[in-house]
Design an enzyme around this catalytic site. Structure first.
Site, short mmCIF file in Angstrom:
data_model
loop_
_atom_site.label_atom_id
_atom_site.label_comp_id
_atom_site.label_asym_id
_atom_site.label_seq_id
_atom_site.Cartn_x
_atom_site.Cartn_y
_atom_site.Cartn_z
N ASP A 138 5.42 3.21 -4.26
CA ASP A 138 4.90 1.84 -4.33
C ASP A 138 6.02 0.86 -4.70
OD1 ASP A 138 2.42 2.93 -3.91
OD2 ASP A 138 1.85 2.91 -6.02
N1 URA Z 1 1.36 7.67 -6.44
C1 URA Z 1 1.22 6.36 -6.69
O1 URA Z 1 0.16 5.89 -7.10
N2 URA Z 1 2.28 5.56 -6.49
C2 URA Z 1 3.49 6.00 -6.06
O2 URA Z 1 4.43 5.21 -5.90
C3 URA Z 1 3.62 7.38 -5.81
C4 URA Z 1 2.54 8.20 -6.01
#
Ligand code: URA
Length: 235
Positions: free
Chosen positions: A102
């Site tokens: 993310d």
């Molecule tokens: N799970 C998430 O919620 N965010 C990430 O960046 C990676 C795995």
């Protein structure tokens, strides 16, 4: 491969720049000066430019420490991407992230132009384990540990594959180590969300047994070592 093509791949320069270099008499092939841009190279050619031996790598594999605020994509209209962070050093490569983090997450992102390896790492059947360190807004509970082991059912009804969670540091009860084999959108945040826990920070520390190099600061990167690449290819 043509000589001008080889040069532009090996040196990261444009085709017209490599033609100029060849025409200027600064390129040798197997010990002989070569001024023909369209010269067809044989197997394992020994090419030099300006006295330096060149090698063409078929693919590149980059370990990037992704900082916050950067998107895991090759291109984006609005935001800076993980590929933008390395692009000037690989101008002739079509790099992409093999697996996303993310925008707010940090840690290990693998950038490559090897579609086959990326596909293998991301294929749900292969179960390549990714490791994360997560800071929750509430302490980890035995209920979460059990639930993750059994397979959390998300709010939309999807049941996730079993995952391992543990607390690596008893003096920090909100810190959680997560081992995950899937890659569903916002997966960790949504899994903890089922227990009413929020994620304050999320950092990926390893992919398939290859750990993020602690010497890399956020935004820094290096190419994978041969041993690291072999590990990922075996996983
Ligand atoms: N799970 C998430 O919620 N965010 C990430 O960046 C990676 C795995």
């Amino acid at each position: 491969m043509r000589l001008d093509q080889y040069l532009s791949k090996a040196m990261g320069i444009s085709r017209s720049q490599s033609r100029k270099l060849i025409a200027s008499g600064q390129v040798t092939v197997d010990g002989q000066l070569c001024k023909a841009a369209d010269f067809q190279l044989g197997e394992n050619p020994q090419v030099t430019a300006q006295g330096k031996a060149l090698v063409v790598k078929e693919f590149v594999y980059i370990m990037l420490h992704k900082p916050q605020g950067i998107v895991s994509a090759s291109r984006d209209k609005r935001d800076k991407t993980v590929v933008d962070l390395v692009a000037k050093d690989f101008p002739r490569r079509e790099l992409f992230p093999a697996g996303r983090l993310d925008k707010t997450s940090t840690g290990f992102v693998l950038l490559t132009d090897d579609g086959a390896l990326a596909h293998r790492l991301l294929a749900p059947k292969r179960h390549v384990t990714k490791e994360y360190l997560v800071e929750l807004d509430t302490p980890l509970t035995p209920e979460m540990i059990r639930g993750f082991e059994e397979g959390v059912t998300l709010a939309d009804g999807q049941t996730m594959q079993p995952a391992q969670v543990s607390n690596p540091d008893p003096s920090r009860p909100c810190l959680v180590r997560v081992l995950l084999r899937q890659g569903v959108y916002h997966q960790i945040k949504r899994m903890f969300g089922v227990y009413g826990a929020g994620v304050n920070a999320l950092h990926r520390t390893a992919i398939g047994g290859v750990a993020l190099d602690p010497a890399l600061e956020p935004g820094q990167w290096r190419e994978l070592t041969r041993e690291e690449l072999e590990k990922l290819q075996r996983d």
